[in-house]
Structures are given as C-alpha cells and as structure tokens.
Design a protein around this motif. Structure first.
Motif, PDB file in Angstrom:
ATOM      1  N   GLN A 130       8.813 -13.758 -21.348  1.00 20.34           N
ATOM      2  CA  GLN A 130       7.986 -12.623 -21.760  1.00 20.34           C
ATOM      3  C   GLN A 130       7.648 -12.642 -23.240  1.00 20.34           C
ATOM      4  OE1 GLN A 130       9.671  -8.833 -20.695  1.00 20.34           O
ATOM      5  NE2 GLN A 130       8.076  -7.645 -21.728  1.00 20.34           N
ATOM      6  N   HIS A 131       8.581 -13.043 -24.080  1.00 20.40           N
ATOM      7  CA  HIS A 131       8.395 -12.905 -25.527  1.00 20.40           C
ATOM      8  C   HIS A 131       8.107 -14.219 -26.252  1.00 20.40           C
ATOM      9  CE1 HIS A 131       9.621  -8.666 -25.533  1.00 20.40           C
ATOM     10  NE2 HIS A 131      10.566  -9.012 -24.668  1.00 20.40           N
ATOM     11  N   HIS A 132       8.419 -15.353 -25.600  1.00 13.63           N
ATOM     12  CA  HIS A 132       8.256 -16.623 -26.313  1.00 13.63           C
ATOM     13  C   HIS A 132       7.503 -17.680 -25.512  1.00 13.63           C
ATOM     14  CE1 HIS A 132      10.900 -15.340 -29.601  1.00 13.63           C
ATOM     15  NE2 HIS A 132      11.669 -14.798 -28.662  1.00 13.63           N
ATOM     16  N   GLY A 133       7.110 -17.356 -24.305  1.00 16.63           N
ATOM     17  CA  GLY A 133       6.361 -18.304 -23.499  1.00 16.63           C
ATOM     18  C   GLY A 133       7.154 -19.524 -23.080  1.00 16.63           C
ATOM     19  N   ILE A 134       8.482 -19.407 -23.059  1.00 15.54           N
ATOM     20  CA  ILE A 134       9.349 -20.514 -22.639  1.00 15.54           C
ATOM     21  C   ILE A 134       9.737 -20.306 -21.179  1.00 15.54           C
ATOM     22  CG2 ILE A 134      11.573 -21.652 -22.998  1.00 15.54           C
ATOM     23  CD1 ILE A 134      11.360 -20.865 -25.959  1.00 15.54           C
ATOM     24  N   ASP A 135       9.423 -21.290 -20.351  1.00 14.31           N
ATOM     25  CA  ASP A 135       9.665 -21.200 -18.912  1.00 14.31           C
ATOM     26  C   ASP A 135      10.994 -21.869 -18.581  1.00 14.31           C
ATOM     27  OD1 ASP A 135       9.313 -20.761 -16.213  1.00 14.31           O
ATOM     28  OD2 ASP A 135       8.024 -22.517 -15.926  1.00 14.31           O
ATOM     29  N   ALA A 136      12.028 -21.066 -18.407  1.00 17.13           N
ATOM     30  CA  ALA A 136      13.379 -21.585 -18.193  1.00 17.13           C
ATOM     31  C   ALA A 136      13.726 -21.650 -16.712  1.00 17.13           C
ATOM     32  CB  ALA A 136      14.403 -20.725 -18.927  1.00 17.13           C
ATOM     33  N   GLU A 137      14.316 -22.766 -16.325  1.00 16.96           N
ATOM     34  CA  GLU A 137      14.873 -22.886 -14.979  1.00 16.96           C
ATOM     35  C   GLU A 137      16.319 -22.412 -15.015  1.00 16.96           C
ATOM     36  OE1 GLU A 137      13.542 -25.652 -12.117  1.00 16.96           O
ATOM     37  OE2 GLU A 137      15.450 -26.759 -12.208  1.00 16.96           O
ATOM     38  N   VAL A 138      16.706 -21.595 -14.038  1.00 12.96           N
ATOM     39  CA  VAL A 138      18.072 -21.076 -13.982  1.00 12.96           C
ATOM     40  C   VAL A 138      18.782 -21.678 -12.778  1.00 12.96           C
ATOM     41  CG1 VAL A 138      19.537 -19.037 -13.736  1.00 12.96           C
ATOM     42  CG2 VAL A 138      17.452 -18.927 -15.137  1.00 12.96           C
ATOM     43  N   ILE A 139      19.924 -22.281 -13.032  1.00 13.78           N
ATOM     44  CA  ILE A 139      20.729 -22.929 -11.997  1.00 13.78           C
ATOM     45  C   ILE A 139      22.042 -22.181 -11.832  1.00 13.78           C
ATOM     46  CG2 ILE A 139      22.015 -25.009 -11.371  1.00 13.78           C
ATOM     47  CD1 ILE A 139      19.036 -25.463 -11.204  1.00 13.78           C
ATOM     48  N   ASP A 140      22.355 -21.822 -10.592  1.00 11.80           N
ATOM     49  CA  ASP A 140      23.674 -21.303 -10.250  1.00 11.80           C
ATOM     50  C   ASP A 140      24.499 -22.487  -9.752  1.00 11.80           C
ATOM     51  OD1 ASP A 140      25.936 -20.085  -9.235  1.00 11.80           O
ATOM     52  OD2 ASP A 140      24.875 -18.637  -7.984  1.00 11.80           O
ATOM     53  N   LEU A 141      25.455 -22.927 -10.534  1.00 12.77           N
ATOM     54  CA  LEU A 141      26.260 -24.092 -10.161  1.00 12.77           C
ATOM     55  C   LEU A 141      27.034 -23.842  -8.863  1.00 12.77           C
ATOM     56  CD1 LEU A 141      27.544 -25.068 -13.702  1.00 12.77           C
ATOM     57  CD2 LEU A 141      25.924 -26.374 -12.309  1.00 12.77           C
ATOM     58  N   ARG A 142      27.548 -22.652  -8.722  1.00 13.23           N
ATOM     59  CA  ARG A 142      28.166 -22.144  -7.486  1.00 13.23           C
ATOM     60  C   ARG A 142      29.379 -22.955  -7.027  1.00 13.23           C
ATOM     61  NH1 ARG A 142      23.980 -20.754  -2.933  1.00 13.23           N
ATOM     62  NH2 ARG A 142      23.932 -23.022  -2.622  1.00 13.23           N
ATOM     63  N   SER A 143      29.213 -24.225  -6.760  1.00 12.42           N
ATOM     64  CA  SER A 143      30.339 -25.100  -6.429  1.00 12.42           C
ATOM     65  C   SER A 143      30.759 -25.849  -7.681  1.00 12.42           C
ATOM     66  CB  SER A 143      29.934 -26.102  -5.330  1.00 12.42           C
ATOM     67  OG  SER A 143      30.952 -27.069  -5.157  1.00 12.42           O
ATOM     68  N   LEU A 144      31.978 -25.598  -8.126  1.00 11.97           N
ATOM     69  CA  LEU A 144      32.480 -26.236  -9.345  1.00 11.97           C
ATOM     70  C   LEU A 144      33.324 -27.472  -9.056  1.00 11.97           C
ATOM     71  CD1 LEU A 144      33.473 -23.058 -11.402  1.00 11.97           C
ATOM     72  CD2 LEU A 144      31.286 -24.267 -11.343  1.00 11.97           C
ATOM     73  N   LYS A 145      33.824 -27.571  -7.847  1.00 10.59           N
ATOM     74  CA  LYS A 145      34.605 -28.753  -7.444  1.00 10.59           C
ATOM     75  C   LYS A 145      34.268 -29.026  -5.992  1.00 10.59           C
ATOM     76  CE  LYS A 145      38.262 -31.640  -7.960  1.00 10.59           C
ATOM     77  NZ  LYS A 145      38.428 -32.625  -9.019  1.00 10.59           N
ATOM     78  N   PRO A 146      33.379 -29.959  -5.664  1.00 11.44           N
ATOM     79  CA  PRO A 146      32.731 -30.860  -6.625  1.00 11.44           C
ATOM     80  C   PRO A 146      31.458 -30.249  -7.212  1.00 11.44           C
ATOM     81  CG  PRO A 146      32.084 -31.435  -4.398  1.00 11.44           C
ATOM     82  CD  PRO A 146      33.047 -30.307  -4.258  1.00 11.44           C
ATOM     83  N   LEU A 147      31.127 -30.634  -8.451  1.00 10.14           N
ATOM     84  CA  LEU A 147      29.843 -30.276  -9.036  1.00 10.14           C
ATOM     85  C   LEU A 147      28.735 -31.101  -8.385  1.00 10.14           C
ATOM     86  CD1 LEU A 147      30.796 -30.083 -12.810  1.00 10.14           C
ATOM     87  CD2 LEU A 147      29.773 -28.213 -11.497  1.00 10.14           C
ATOM     88  N   ASP A 148      27.557 -30.517  -8.319  1.00 13.29           N
ATOM     89  CA  ASP A 148      26.400 -31.200  -7.734  1.00 13.29           C
ATOM     90  C   ASP A 148      25.738 -32.065  -8.809  1.00 13.29           C
ATOM     91  OD1 ASP A 148      24.085 -32.028  -6.517  1.00 13.29           O
ATOM     92  OD2 ASP A 148      23.450 -30.039  -5.866  1.00 13.29           O
ATOM     93  N   ARG A 149      26.223 -33.265  -8.958  1.00 19.13           N
ATOM     94  CA  ARG A 149      25.713 -34.166  -9.994  1.00 19.13           C
ATOM     95  C   ARG A 149      24.227 -34.457  -9.793  1.00 19.13           C
ATOM     96  NH1 ARG A 149      30.340 -36.715 -12.520  1.00 19.13           N
ATOM     97  NH2 ARG A 149      28.920 -38.208 -13.509  1.00 19.13           N
ATOM     98  N   ASP A 150      23.827 -34.651  -8.550  1.00 18.31           N
ATOM     99  CA  ASP A 150      22.434 -34.962  -8.273  1.00 18.31           C
ATOM    100  C   ASP A 150      21.534 -33.781  -8.634  1.00 18.31           C
ATOM    101  OD1 ASP A 150      20.377 -36.726  -7.104  1.00 18.31           O
ATOM    102  OD2 ASP A 150      20.228 -35.167  -5.584  1.00 18.31           O
ATOM    103  N   GLY A 151      21.956 -32.576  -8.294  1.00 19.06           N
ATOM    104  CA  GLY A 151      21.166 -31.390  -8.627  1.00 19.06           C
ATOM    105  C   GLY A 151      21.061 -31.168 -10.122  1.00 19.06           C
ATOM    106  N   ILE A 152      22.150 -31.395 -10.842  1.00 20.28           N
ATOM    107  CA  ILE A 152      22.140 -31.278 -12.300  1.00 20.28           C
ATOM    108  C   ILE A 152      21.174 -32.292 -12.892  1.00 20.28           C
ATOM    109  CG2 ILE A 152      23.529 -31.605 -14.387  1.00 20.28           C
ATOM    110  CD1 ILE A 152      25.941 -30.543 -12.729  1.00 20.28           C
ATOM    111  N   ARG A 153      21.269 -33.508 -12.401  1.00 17.36           N
ATOM    112  CA  ARG A 153      20.425 -34.587 -12.912  1.00 17.36           C
ATOM    113  C   ARG A 153      18.935 -34.301 -12.660  1.00 17.36           C
ATOM    114  NH1 ARG A 153      22.812 -38.356 -10.456  1.00 17.36           N
ATOM    115  NH2 ARG A 153      21.478 -38.499  -8.622  1.00 17.36           N
ATOM    116  N   LYS A 154      18.594 -33.839 -11.481  1.00 20.14           N
ATOM    117  CA  LYS A 154      17.197 -33.579 -11.143  1.00 20.14           C
ATOM    118  C   LYS A 154      16.597 -32.486 -12.018  1.00 20.14           C
ATOM    119  CE  LYS A 154      17.226 -35.076  -6.310  1.00 20.14           C
ATOM    120  NZ  LYS A 154      17.170 -34.633  -4.890  1.00 20.14           N
TER     121      LYS A 154
END
Length: 326
Positions: free
Chosen positions: A225-249
């Motif tokens: 709204q204030h800076h025109g920066i389009d941020a993607e928000v990720i809910d990691l949700r599973s911490l063990k194991p972490l979704d390495r592929d999802g983080i990478r993408k």
C-alpha cells in the motif's frame, strides 16, 4: 465452511479422532475436569470417560513416558504439555525414547505419539513461561515438528498427526487460541510436510511460521500500500522437515528473503532457512537474506521491555525497506 476459534479446531480434531479410533486417548495436566487451560479438550471427559481423557500429576517426564510406552503397544496418545516451557522436563522421553525407538528397533517398533503444547510470548508471563522451543525439536532426528498459524491448520495438522506413525510435536501459540477462521465442514487433513504460499508476490519473500505469519501478512499489506513492494508471504508450517523445494522456488522467483521469527536468532528456524537459501539458491539472490527476530535475552516480565524484546510487523517492514535502500 464454519467459523471457529483456534481452540475449537483443536477440540474438533480431538473429538473426531477419538470417535473414530478407540486407541486414541488424551492425557495431560488439567485436560479432563477443567477441559484444558485453553479449552482445547473441553467436554471430552464427559463423552469418552476417564480412561481416555486423563488428568495427570505435574510430572511431565512421567506422563510423557507413559504416552510413549502406550504408543509402542499400538495406542495413539495425544499428550498435552500445558506449556512448552515444561517440555524441558520431558526431554528424556521425547528425545531418547520417542524420537529414537523406531530407528533403533530397525523399524519394528513404531511410536505414533502426538505431543501438543502451547508456546511463545503471551502477556507478561515472564521468562520461564515465554519459551519458543521450535528450534530445539527441529534439531532432533526422528521427530516431526509442525506449528499451525490458523484454526484450519490447528484442526488439519492434529488430524494428520494422530494418524501418523511417527512421533509428532505440535507447537501452538498462546496468543492464537481465540483467533477466528474458517474451517471446512467436511473432514480434511493438512499435510505434515510442505509450506503454504499465503500471499503470492514478486519482489521479496517473507517467511514466517506460527504467529509470525500474521506479522508477515501485515507487513506485506503495508509494503504494497505505501511502497509498491509486492511481497510473497510463506507459512513454513512444517519445521521438521522444512520444505526445501518450496523455499527454493519462492526465493528463485522473488530474489530476496526476510525470515521473521519470534525466537532468538542463534541456531534458530531463520538460521536453517537462511542456510537452505545460501546452499541452494545463492546465485538467484539480489541481496543477502535477513532475519527479523527476538532480542537474545530472557523475555522480560515488564510489559514495555517484553514488547521491545520481540519482533513485530513494523520491524519486518523496516528490514524490507532497508534491503531495498529505502
């Protein structure tokens, strides 16, 4: 769809799984007569009786051990530890028994135990009742660790955890039990692996889990709204194991990353996510990843100091703007 509170989603999952399988039972401090500190087992004693909904003594190592032993014989216990701070007292059973027996028995013995516990900084509960222990359990081979950020996942993750043959630690947050959200009326299961893209974006990825997902969403809305920066928000949700592929993408798409966590930085969730980014998508980065985290101090009791010690959406916004040179 029905609107429910976070605790109601947990209660519904308890009820459905206990109704389905007589080998599912619940035990913990004040979960039976009182219905749980956060009402997540309210009414279950009257419905299922004292042999399946058990109040325990204040002896975490003992009743966690009973649950682990019961799981080894084929039961599916749901162990509630009233506060994650008290899980330190049960670490021998969690780490040396639940996490290791399947491996050490050559796969012959399964330990399908669920350990539910609230954590995080609430309102002036002091240092000994404000622990964030996600990183501790993440470091233990043999455990699954998940942490729901909304009522839908509070329901779906518990359902999946009860049916898993692995020991699962579910870390909830004390400030979210009265949070409202929509839950489908039909039965469903949230996977114990994988992340969720809460808000698609193109300019930067904000990683969060548990309550920090909500700080990330608030920060993303403000930045757009204030800076025109389009941020993607990720809910990691599973911490063990972490979704390495999802983080990478996600990072390969946005080329920038900020990890927001309520915990202190050393050896934390953010450290692990940052390691994955540096190991697997380093050459996609336009800027070094940044962590937004708590101060490395015991959480103060004083209200103003408590607020100063933990992160929030504003601190996430500041980190993003600094990364963009604003």
């Amino acid at each position: 769809m029905s609107e429910m509170m976070y605790w109601q989603g947990i209660l519904r999952a308890h009820d459905e799984e206990m109704a389905r399988d007589p080998l599912v039972f619940a035990m913990g401090e004040d979960i039976a007569v009182a219905g749980g500190t956060y009402k997540a087992t309210q009414g279950l004693l009257a419905k299922y009786g004292e042999q399946r909904v058990m109040d325990t003594p204040i002896s975490e190592n003992s009743y966690t051990g009973i649950g682990v032993g019961a799981a080894m014989t084929g039961c599916r216990p749901i162990i509630e530890i009233m506060s994650v701070n008290f899980a330190w007292l049960a670490m021998d059973q969690i780490v040396n028994s639940a996490a290791k027996i399947h491996y050490m028995s050559g796969g012959r013995i399964k330990v399908p135990v669920v350990i539910r516990t609230p954590g995080g900084t609430a309102h002036q509960l002091g240092a000994q009742h404000s622990a964030r222990m996600e990183k501790v359990f993440m470091g233990v081979s043999g455990l699954r660790v998940v942490t729901p950020s909304n009522p839908r996942d509070a329901y779906g993750l518990l359902k999946s955890a009860v049916r898993s043959d692995d020991p699962v630690v579910i870390i909830e947050h004390e400030l979210m039990y009265n949070m409202k959200g929509e839950i489908p009326d039909e039965e469903f299961f949230t996977p114990l692996e994988g992340l969720e893209v809460v808000r698609p974006g193109r300019d930067i990825t904000l990683f969060g889990y548990n309550i920090s997902v909500h700080w990330a969403r608030e920060a993303a809305d403000f930045l757009a709204q204030h800076h025109g920066i389009d941020a993607e928000v990720i809910d990691l949700r599973s911490l063990k194991p972490l979704d390495r592929d999802g983080i990478r993408k996600s990072v390969a798409k946005t080329h920038r990353a900020v990890i927001i966590e309520e915990d202190e930085a050393p050896c934390g969730v953010g450290s692990e996510v940052m390691a994955i980014i540096n190991e697997e998508v380093f050459f996609e980065l336009d800027a070094a990843p940044v962590r937004v985290h708590a101060a490395d101090v015991p959480i103060p009791y004083n209200h103003k100091l408590e607020k100063a010690a933990i992160p929030n959406a504003s601190k996430a916004v500041q980190a993003v703007l600094k990364m963009f040179g604003k």
